[in-house]
Enzyme design. Structure first.
Site, PDB file in Angstrom:
ATOM      1  N   LYS A   7     -34.842   0.008  15.146  1.00 49.22           N
ATOM      2  CA  LYS A   7     -34.372  -0.763  13.996  1.00 49.22           C
ATOM      3  C   LYS A   7     -32.911  -1.147  14.208  1.00 49.22           C
ATOM      4  O   LYS A   7     -32.080  -0.325  14.586  1.00 49.22           O
ATOM      5  CB  LYS A   7     -34.503   0.045  12.709  1.00 49.22           C
ATOM      6  CG  LYS A   7     -34.191  -0.748  11.446  1.00 49.22           C
ATOM      7  CD  LYS A   7     -34.445   0.093  10.198  1.00 49.22           C
ATOM      8  CE  LYS A   7     -34.329  -0.732   8.926  1.00 49.22           C
ATOM      9  NZ  LYS A   7     -32.976  -1.245   8.715  1.00 49.22           N
ATOM     10  N   THR A  35      12.288   3.002  -5.669  1.00 46.89           N
ATOM     11  CA  THR A  35      13.569   3.667  -5.421  1.00 46.89           C
ATOM     12  C   THR A  35      13.450   4.697  -4.300  1.00 46.89           C
ATOM     13  O   THR A  35      14.343   4.822  -3.455  1.00 46.89           O
ATOM     14  CB  THR A  35      14.078   4.349  -6.705  1.00 46.89           C
ATOM     15  OG1 THR A  35      14.296   3.358  -7.709  1.00 46.89           O
ATOM     16  CG2 THR A  35      15.374   5.097  -6.452  1.00 46.89           C
ATOM     17  N   THR A  77     -32.566 -23.400  -2.851  1.00 44.65           N
ATOM     18  CA  THR A  77     -31.774 -23.266  -4.073  1.00 44.65           C
ATOM     19  C   THR A  77     -32.479 -22.269  -4.971  1.00 44.65           C
ATOM     20  O   THR A  77     -33.708 -22.313  -5.120  1.00 44.65           O
ATOM     21  CB  THR A  77     -31.632 -24.617  -4.806  1.00 44.65           C
ATOM     22  OG1 THR A  77     -32.934 -25.133  -5.119  1.00 44.65           O
ATOM     23  CG2 THR A  77     -30.884 -25.624  -3.941  1.00 44.65           C
ATOM     24  N   SER A 111      20.510  -3.078  -4.756  1.00 46.90           N
ATOM     25  CA  SER A 111      19.752  -2.227  -5.674  1.00 46.90           C
ATOM     26  C   SER A 111      18.340  -2.154  -5.131  1.00 46.90           C
ATOM     27  O   SER A 111      17.893  -3.053  -4.397  1.00 46.90           O
ATOM     28  CB  SER A 111      19.739  -2.829  -7.085  1.00 46.90           C
ATOM     29  OG  SER A 111      18.749  -2.208  -7.894  1.00 46.90           O
ATOM     30  N   THR A 112      17.632  -1.090  -5.481  1.00 48.45           N
ATOM     31  CA  THR A 112      16.199  -1.059  -5.152  1.00 48.45           C
ATOM     32  C   THR A 112      15.501  -2.283  -5.720  1.00 48.45           C
ATOM     33  O   THR A 112      14.573  -2.830  -5.116  1.00 48.45           O
ATOM     34  CB  THR A 112      15.553   0.212  -5.741  1.00 48.45           C
ATOM     35  OG1 THR A 112      16.092   1.355  -5.083  1.00 48.45           O
ATOM     36  CG2 THR A 112      14.036   0.202  -5.571  1.00 48.45           C
ATOM     37  N   ASN A 113      15.996  -2.748  -6.872  1.00 45.16           N
ATOM     38  CA  ASN A 113      15.290  -3.797  -7.602  1.00 45.16           C
ATOM     39  C   ASN A 113      15.371  -5.164  -6.958  1.00 45.16           C
ATOM     40  O   ASN A 113      14.628  -6.072  -7.345  1.00 45.16           O
ATOM     41  CB  ASN A 113      15.822  -3.869  -9.032  1.00 45.16           C
ATOM     42  CG  ASN A 113      15.646  -2.562  -9.762  1.00 45.16           C
ATOM     43  OD1 ASN A 113      14.981  -1.656  -9.283  1.00 45.16           O
ATOM     44  ND2 ASN A 113      16.263  -2.450 -10.937  1.00 45.16           N
ATOM     45  N   SER A 119     -30.897   2.912  12.610  1.00 41.67           N
ATOM     46  CA  SER A 119     -31.578   3.950  11.852  1.00 41.67           C
ATOM     47  C   SER A 119     -31.636   5.246  12.645  1.00 41.67           C
ATOM     48  O   SER A 119     -31.772   5.222  13.873  1.00 41.67           O
ATOM     49  CB  SER A 119     -32.999   3.501  11.481  1.00 41.67           C
ATOM     50  OG  SER A 119     -33.716   4.554  10.865  1.00 41.67           O
ATOM     51  N   SER A 120     -31.568   6.354  11.921  1.00 43.24           N
ATOM     52  CA  SER A 120     -31.705   7.662  12.555  1.00 43.24           C
ATOM     53  C   SER A 120     -33.153   8.128  12.580  1.00 43.24           C
ATOM     54  O   SER A 120     -33.469   9.161  13.170  1.00 43.24           O
ATOM     55  CB  SER A 120     -30.849   8.695  11.810  1.00 43.24           C
ATOM     56  OG  SER A 120     -31.302   8.812  10.472  1.00 43.24           O
TER      57      SER A 120
END
Length: 464
Positions: free
Chosen positions: A315, A97, A178, A131-133, A309-310
């Site tokens: 990496k 609404t 597998t 209507s909103t509906n 990587s830091s």
């Protein structure tokens, strides 16, 4: 400031604000996040309001002057003007609404500004026969439909990328696996073709679900009975919206059913979830096959797009498959929300469509962007490490499986165990122990023999 009044009481609104008291209350009542109603829902609402004004004029329930100024206001808003006036949160109570009234208020105030001296009421004029509906569900489904073509496009692009990879690697042998254990050999051509087949089914499901989304309850007003709407409006409103949008909407044959039940949203969300699950499985395989580079499988070279990587120099991580995984997690979670919201509806209306529409539209967006970056930043530069795959095949004892019909299951099992225990190739043991002639061994362990049925796969790749 101006003072506006509703059934709850009075509220001060900024003089220059196009929204009104209902919109302002929604902002105060639903401080859940800063996310507003999706722009495509707003756009769809405006198209409905414009169509409704025109149909109500034709029905004789709205004056030509009011219909004209409402249409002019909608046109201006559809061009993207005054978007700051749509302030209602995406997550809200009352079945949408607040979203509907936000649009009604903005259109009414803008219409009055465009045509001084005329009074346009948000409910009596802009929301007439609605209507909103019935408008909110219709606007939500329209928004989903509008996003669907771009998702279909990127999914087609995914199929193209996988088709190219299948063709480029059609003769590259690899060890099948597998339960993460060695299995009989295959090719990367077959592998990529299988992924393509998977996503081709997703594409078919996405295409098929469009018909369900196009069925709307517009014209049903509050609970589907059409109360307060003329018969003319009910029979012409969807046609008028189609003229404005080209969405080919269809009015539901049972408007009461369409107003209270959200199975269409559940079905669409389920299709999006299936695509997300398939993307996540694919991303998992890419990360596993590209693991390494020294201590993993290292069969795939996933494009390096940023440092990983830091602390560890040089990496590089499979960041694109990782982000696709996270997109999938979000979409799967959104589907759970949609499922719970749909089953939580009661009697003649579902109050939880705001969160359903928010999450479905978010899922469409995430999937579209996730697939786009997967294709552009990963698959287009993906390479198979042919040296590594060939080495794995040559040193895999499981290739002896092709000998089972000749030597028998028990003898072949013993041969595989011997090869693993002595770290020797199956070919070497057979030849040293003179179990079979060299010519027969070459024939049995050739790619053609190991890849029984390969001709059909080549045909499938070519046709794909």
């Amino acid at each position: 400031m101006r003072i506006e009044q509703d059934c709850i009481g009075k509220l001060a609104i900024d003089d220059d604000a196009l929204y009104g008291i209902h919109s302002k209350r929604a902002v105060k009542n639903f401080p859940i996040s800063n996310e507003k109603v999706h722009p495509l829902i707003i756009e769809s609402f405006l198209q409905i309001k414009k169509a409704a004004a025109q149909v109500n004029r034709q029905a004789g329930t709205l004056s030509a002057e009011k219909a004209s100024t409402i249409t002019a206001a909608c046109n201006q808003l559809l061009l993207g003007q005054h978007q700051e006036a749509f302030i209602v949160p995406a997550i809200q109570g009352s079945a949408g609404t607040s979203a509907n009234m936000n649009v009604n208020e903005v259109v009414a105030h803008l219409a009055e500004a465009l045509t001084p001296g005329i009074h346009i009421h948000p409910n009596d004029d802009v929301n007439q026969s609605q209507s909103t509906n019935d408008t909110f569900p219709t606007a939500g489904q329209m928004a989903m439909l509008k996003k669907l073509p771009s998702l279909l496009k990127v999914t087609n692009g995914l199929l193209d990328a996988l088709g190219k990879l299948a063709q480029q690697n059609k003769d590259v042998l690899k060890v099948g696996r597998t339960q993460l254990q060695d299995a009989v050999p295959t090719t990367y051509g077959r592998t990529f073709a299988a992924y393509r087949s998977l996503f081709k089914r997703d594409l078919a499901r996405l295409s098929a679900v469009r018909n369900g989304l196009a069925v709307v309850n517009l014209g049903g007003t509050a609970i589907g009975t059409g109360l307060n709407a003329t018969r003319y409006y009910q029979t012409h409103i969807v046609e008028q919206v189609n003229q404005l949008t080209q969405l080919n909407l269809v009015q539901a044959s049972d408007l009461i059913d369409a107003t209270q039940n959200c199975d269409i949203a559940v079905a669409f969300s389920g299709v999006l979830k299936a695509l997300a699950v398939d993307l996540s499985k694919f991303a998992n395989d890419l990360r596993l096959l590209g693991s390494g580079p020294q201590a993993g499988l290292a069969e795939l070279h996933v494009p390096a797009v940023q440092a990983g990587s830091s602390i560890m120099p040089a990496k590089v991580n499979p960041v694109i498959p990782e982000v696709v995984n996270q997109v999938a997690f979000e979409v799967i979670g959104n589907d759970t929300t949609v499922t719970l919201a749909a089953q939580g509806g009661q009697l003649e209306l579902n109050a939880f469509e705001p969160i359903m529409f928010r999450d479905i539209l978010a899922s469409e967006t995430y999937l579209e962007r996730g697939i786009q970056t997967l294709v552009t930043n990963c698959l287009n530069g993906l390479q198979v490490n042919r040296t590594q795959t060939q080495r794995y095949v040559e040193h895999s004892a499981i290739v002896a499986t092709v000998l089972s019909p000749i030597l028998g299951y028990t003898k072949t099992t013993a041969l595989i165990k011997q090869a693993l225990h002595e770290d020797r190739s199956v070919r070497e043991i057979i030849l040293d122990d003179r179990l079979l002639p060299a010519e027969q061994v070459d024939r049995l362990l050739s790619p053609e023999s190991l890849l029984h049925g390969q001709s059909a796969t080549k045909r499938n790749i070519k046709e794909g």
